[in-house]
Design a protein around this motif. Structure first.
Motif, PDB file in Angstrom:
ATOM      1  N   ALA A 114       0.786  -1.184  -0.239  1.00 18.16           N
ATOM      2  CA  ALA A 114      -0.049   0.013  -0.058  1.00 18.16           C
ATOM      3  C   ALA A 114       0.995   1.498   0.051  1.00 18.16           C
ATOM      4  CB  ALA A 114      -0.931  -0.058   1.305  1.00 18.16           C
ATOM      5  N   LEU A 115       1.059   1.679  -1.075  1.00 20.00           N
ATOM      6  CA  LEU A 115       2.117   2.858  -1.342  1.00 20.00           C
ATOM      7  C   LEU A 115       1.600   3.896  -2.357  1.00 20.00           C
ATOM      8  CD1 LEU A 115       5.632   0.865  -1.998  1.00 20.00           C
ATOM      9  CD2 LEU A 115       4.781   2.114   0.228  1.00 20.00           C
ATOM     10  N   SER A 116       1.883   5.185  -2.222  1.00 21.21           N
ATOM     11  CA  SER A 116       1.448   6.286  -2.728  1.00 21.21           C
ATOM     12  C   SER A 116       2.428   6.218  -3.888  1.00 21.21           C
ATOM     13  CB  SER A 116       1.508   7.426  -2.006  1.00 21.21           C
ATOM     14  OG  SER A 116       0.711   7.370  -0.876  1.00 21.21           O
ATOM     15  N   GLY A 117       1.748   6.889  -5.087  1.00 19.22           N
ATOM     16  CA  GLY A 117       2.714   7.146  -6.228  1.00 19.22           C
ATOM     17  C   GLY A 117       2.036   8.558  -6.976  1.00 19.22           C
ATOM     18  N   ILE A 118       2.922   8.872  -7.784  1.00 24.82           N
ATOM     19  CA  ILE A 118       2.507  10.051  -8.709  1.00 24.82           C
ATOM     20  C   ILE A 118       3.407  10.137  -9.832  1.00 24.82           C
ATOM     21  CG2 ILE A 118       4.364  11.671  -7.448  1.00 24.82           C
ATOM     22  CD1 ILE A 118       2.209  14.064  -8.091  1.00 24.82           C
ATOM     23  N   GLY A 119       2.975  10.551 -11.065  1.00 21.56           N
ATOM     24  CA  GLY A 119       3.903  10.335 -12.146  1.00 21.56           C
ATOM     25  C   GLY A 119       3.565  11.180 -13.241  1.00 21.56           C
ATOM     26  N   PHE A 120       4.449  11.149 -14.328  1.00 24.89           N
ATOM     27  CA  PHE A 120       3.516  12.023 -15.613  1.00 24.89           C
ATOM     28  C   PHE A 120       3.987  11.364 -16.875  1.00 24.89           C
ATOM     29  CE2 PHE A 120       7.663  14.544 -14.467  1.00 24.89           C
ATOM     30  CZ  PHE A 120       8.450  14.321 -15.527  1.00 24.89           C
ATOM     31  N   ALA A 121       3.769  11.811 -18.023  1.00 25.38           N
ATOM     32  CA  ALA A 121       4.408  11.327 -19.325  1.00 25.38           C
ATOM     33  C   ALA A 121       4.242  12.298 -20.290  1.00 25.38           C
ATOM     34  CB  ALA A 121       3.510  10.002 -20.030  1.00 25.38           C
ATOM     35  N   ILE A 122       5.458  12.399 -21.231  1.00 26.20           N
ATOM     36  CA  ILE A 122       5.482  13.295 -22.109  1.00 26.20           C
ATOM     37  C   ILE A 122       5.372  12.898 -23.393  1.00 26.20           C
ATOM     38  CG2 ILE A 122       6.959  15.360 -22.900  1.00 26.20           C
ATOM     39  CD1 ILE A 122       8.494  15.231 -20.206  1.00 26.20           C
ATOM     40  N   GLY A 123       4.652  13.377 -24.339  1.00 27.75           N
ATOM     41  CA  GLY A 123       4.453  12.973 -25.594  1.00 27.75           C
ATOM     42  C   GLY A 123       5.778  13.421 -26.582  1.00 27.75           C
ATOM     43  N   VAL A 124       6.790  12.564 -26.770  1.00 30.84           N
ATOM     44  CA  VAL A 124       7.855  13.016 -27.539  1.00 30.84           C
ATOM     45  C   VAL A 124       7.561  13.492 -28.894  1.00 30.84           C
ATOM     46  CG1 VAL A 124      10.225  12.354 -28.292  1.00 30.84           C
ATOM     47  CG2 VAL A 124       9.065  11.110 -26.229  1.00 30.84           C
ATOM     48  N   GLU A 125       6.705  13.044 -29.710  1.00 34.34           N
ATOM     49  CA  GLU A 125       6.354  13.515 -30.999  1.00 34.34           C
ATOM     50  C   GLU A 125       5.728  14.903 -31.077  1.00 34.34           C
ATOM     51  OE1 GLU A 125       6.467   8.952 -31.795  1.00 34.34           O
ATOM     52  OE2 GLU A 125       5.775  10.366 -30.183  1.00 34.34           O
ATOM     53  N   ARG A 126       4.953  15.206 -29.833  1.00 37.43           N
ATOM     54  CA  ARG A 126       4.440  16.598 -29.795  1.00 37.43           C
ATOM     55  C   ARG A 126       5.572  17.459 -29.478  1.00 37.43           C
ATOM     56  NH1 ARG A 126      -1.363  15.206 -26.910  1.00 37.43           N
ATOM     57  NH2 ARG A 126      -2.023  13.571 -28.426  1.00 37.43           N
ATOM     58  N   LEU A 127       6.772  16.931 -28.682  1.00 35.68           N
ATOM     59  CA  LEU A 127       7.742  17.846 -28.487  1.00 35.68           C
ATOM     60  C   LEU A 127       8.522  18.199 -29.794  1.00 35.68           C
ATOM     61  CD1 LEU A 127       9.240  16.641 -25.205  1.00 35.68           C
ATOM     62  CD2 LEU A 127       7.704  18.326 -25.568  1.00 35.68           C
ATOM     63  N   VAL A 128       8.672  17.170 -30.475  1.00 29.97           N
ATOM     64  CA  VAL A 128       9.269  17.658 -31.880  1.00 29.97           C
ATOM     65  C   VAL A 128       8.581  18.330 -32.722  1.00 29.97           C
ATOM     66  CG1 VAL A 128       9.917  16.089 -34.087  1.00 29.97           C
ATOM     67  CG2 VAL A 128      10.416  15.282 -31.752  1.00 29.97           C
ATOM     68  N   LEU A 129       7.317  18.246 -32.556  1.00 32.95           N
ATOM     69  CA  LEU A 129       6.645  19.239 -33.409  1.00 32.95           C
ATOM     70  C   LEU A 129       6.529  20.500 -32.974  1.00 32.95           C
ATOM     71  CD1 LEU A 129       3.160  17.274 -33.872  1.00 32.95           C
ATOM     72  CD2 LEU A 129       4.520  17.915 -35.691  1.00 32.95           C
ATOM     73  N   MET A 130       6.653  20.946 -31.522  1.00 36.40           N
ATOM     74  CA  MET A 130       6.938  22.367 -31.185  1.00 36.40           C
ATOM     75  C   MET A 130       8.247  22.720 -31.370  1.00 36.40           C
ATOM     76  SD  MET A 130       4.749  21.994 -27.530  1.00 36.40           S
ATOM     77  CE  MET A 130       4.746  23.797 -27.408  1.00 36.40           C
ATOM     78  N   LYS A 131       9.261  21.618 -31.669  1.00 34.66           N
ATOM     79  CA  LYS A 131      10.685  22.213 -31.783  1.00 34.66           C
ATOM     80  C   LYS A 131      10.354  22.778 -33.336  1.00 34.66           C
ATOM     81  CE  LYS A 131      13.929  21.756 -29.432  1.00 34.66           C
ATOM     82  NZ  LYS A 131      14.395  22.960 -28.657  1.00 34.66           N
ATOM     83  N   GLY A 132       9.671  22.093 -34.228  1.00 37.91           N
ATOM     84  CA  GLY A 132       9.526  22.648 -35.500  1.00 37.91           C
ATOM     85  C   GLY A 132      10.772  22.526 -36.446  1.00 37.91           C
ATOM     86  N   GLU A 133      11.023  23.916 -36.811  1.00 37.80           N
ATOM     87  CA  GLU A 133      12.235  23.691 -37.820  1.00 37.80           C
ATOM     88  C   GLU A 133      13.576  23.740 -37.024  1.00 37.80           C
ATOM     89  OE1 GLU A 133      11.816  23.271 -41.122  1.00 37.80           O
ATOM     90  OE2 GLU A 133       9.864  22.883 -40.667  1.00 37.80           O
ATOM     91  N   GLU A 134      13.569  24.021 -35.726  1.00 40.90           N
ATOM     92  CA  GLU A 134      14.794  24.084 -35.048  1.00 40.90           C
ATOM     93  C   GLU A 134      15.126  22.645 -34.903  1.00 40.90           C
ATOM     94  OE1 GLU A 134      15.970  25.091 -30.475  1.00 40.90           O
ATOM     95  OE2 GLU A 134      13.970  25.735 -31.259  1.00 40.90           O
TER      96      GLU A 134
END
Length: 419
Positions: A297-317
């Motif tokens: 019985a342990l607590s937990g917390i986490g997240f996930a990042i969408g890498v494809e969306r990061l790549v889209l946001m980096k755009g032409e950079e």
């Protein structure tokens, strides 16, 4: 007929992969500073794992999982998300016996069968992090601070942190019933999916993108008005800690998560750069998940990042590919053999070296050295083989110096380490 990639599953080619490597390297750098260790789990798990953790009434389990039977008639599933496999590995390997607080991160492909669109694919990639064993709201704030830090490091600031609380098993039932009562009066305005699931999974109706569902639930009851004292205090302290760290955020009382295991703090990083797929990272608390999978019985917390969306946001950079430290140009077969030996010695010393393999003219070889943006070029011919001395050209400074071939590796080590 040519064999093409499966629809919604994309190749990541040279020229693009360097951006992916940059995003992954920054994750390792930032997460390590916060005390996280990397964990790698199989891409295939028993189907039961996702049914028990994600929830049988979620869209992922009902519609989107790649599930199949193996030759022993076991039901297996390509992982649709990363948290459940990490929890399975955590429990199976008894990681809680090694340390009462476990900070883990992962990166890799996930799989869901859905309509491919901008930023949403059937094979997609996530970078995620989990903290297991701490219930304190300090950990919620630290995880969000790390997420904020990561986005600063990768140079993406067009995002907004939104947070909410979903309550706990003590207070959520009252809110759930209030929401069901509200939705029953508006069933005719809801889409077919929401009409079907409004009783089994009413919170998902608030997250539906259908115009009718959004308009019909504008005045839906707020989960924040139904929190018990403990959840209210937890959420207040999370907000206080974020403010103390100067992490900007807003409260979005309509935010829910698509997975059944979330409780209390939930959050998303959203952007206006990707159209309807506006979330680039999301997560929250899952305090009962480990126990529901037969762990402690342990607590937990986490997240996930969408890498494809990061790549889209980096755009032409684009992130440039590493350029060769030296290009060895040769004239004649004997010189080419010598260039090959020198190149191998340089590479074993950690120096990026390249040469001509096709017997092209010296002029063509130097054009390739320029195309590769090599920092230095060494030309080998009969005279250089006889004397053991050659000219090393600095391609950036348009200068050159004579060197002894036997000292090439040592010299290049010094030049590369000083730059």
């Amino acid at each position: 007929m040519a064999i093409n990639a499966i629809k919604g599953m994309n190749d990541i080619l040279p020229g693009d992969v360097e951006t992916w490597q940059f995003l992954e390297a920054k994750a390792r750098q930032v997460f390590s500073a916060y005390g996280f260790a990397e964990i790698r789990t199989p891409v295939v798990e028993k189907t039961e794992l996702f049914c028990r953790s994600i929830g049988e009434t979620t869209d992922i389990v009902e519609k989107e999982m790649y599930t199949f039977s193996d030759k022993s008639d076991n039901s297996l599933t390509l992982r649709p998300e990363g948290t459940a496999p990490v929890m399975r590995a955590f429990i199976q390997n008894r990681l809680h016996n090694l340390d009462p607080v476990n900070k883990l991160y992962y990166m890799g492909p996930m799989f869901r069968y859905e309509r491919p669109q901008k930023g949403r694919y059937r094979q997609f990639h996530q970078i995620g992090a989990e903290i297991i064993g701490v219930e304190s709201p300090l950990i919620d704030a630290q995880l969000l601070a790390m997420l904020h830090h990561y986005f600063c490091e990768i140079g993406i600031d067009a995002v907004q942190l939104q947070i909410n609380s979903l309550g706990c098993p003590e207070c959520r039932p009252d809110y759930r019933q209030a929401l069901i009562d509200f939705l029953e009066l508006r069933l005719g305005s809801l889409c077919a999916d929401c009409q079907r699931r409004y009783q089994s999974n009413p919170l998902r109706v608030l997250d539906c993108k259908a115009t009718g569902c959004q308009e019909s639930t504008v005045d839906a009851p707020s989960v924040l008005d139904h929190l018990c004292g403990s959840c209210e205090d937890h959420f207040a302290r999370v907000k206080k800690h974020l403010a103390a760290l100067d992490i900007p955020f807003s409260v979005n009382a309509r935010m829910v998560r698509g997975l059944d295991y979330y409780v209390r703090t939930t959050f998303e990083l959203v952007t206006n750069q990707l159209g309807s797929q506006n979330a680039v990272a999301a997560g929250g608390r899952y305090d009962g998940l480990v126990e529901s999978l037969d762990g402690p019985a342990l607590s937990g917390i986490g997240f996930a990042i969408g890498v494809e969306r990061l790549v889209l946001m980096k755009g032409e950079e684009k992130v440039p590919a590493p350029r060769p430290d030296i290009f060895l140009a040769s004239m004649g077969s004997e010189a080419a053999e010598k260039a090959f030996v020198l190149m191998s010695q340089l590479q074993r010393a950690g120096i990026r070296a390249e040469m001509d393999y096709l017997g092209k003219s010296l002029k063509a070889q130097m054009r390739r050295a320029n195309k590769l943006s090599a920092r230095y070029a060494l030309i080998l011919g009969e005279q250089e083989l006889e004397t053991g001395v050659a000219e090393l050209k600095d391609m950036d400074q348009s200068s050159q110096q004579q060197i002894e071939l036997g000292e090439l590796v040592m010299l290049m080590r010094g030049l590369c380490s000083s730059s």
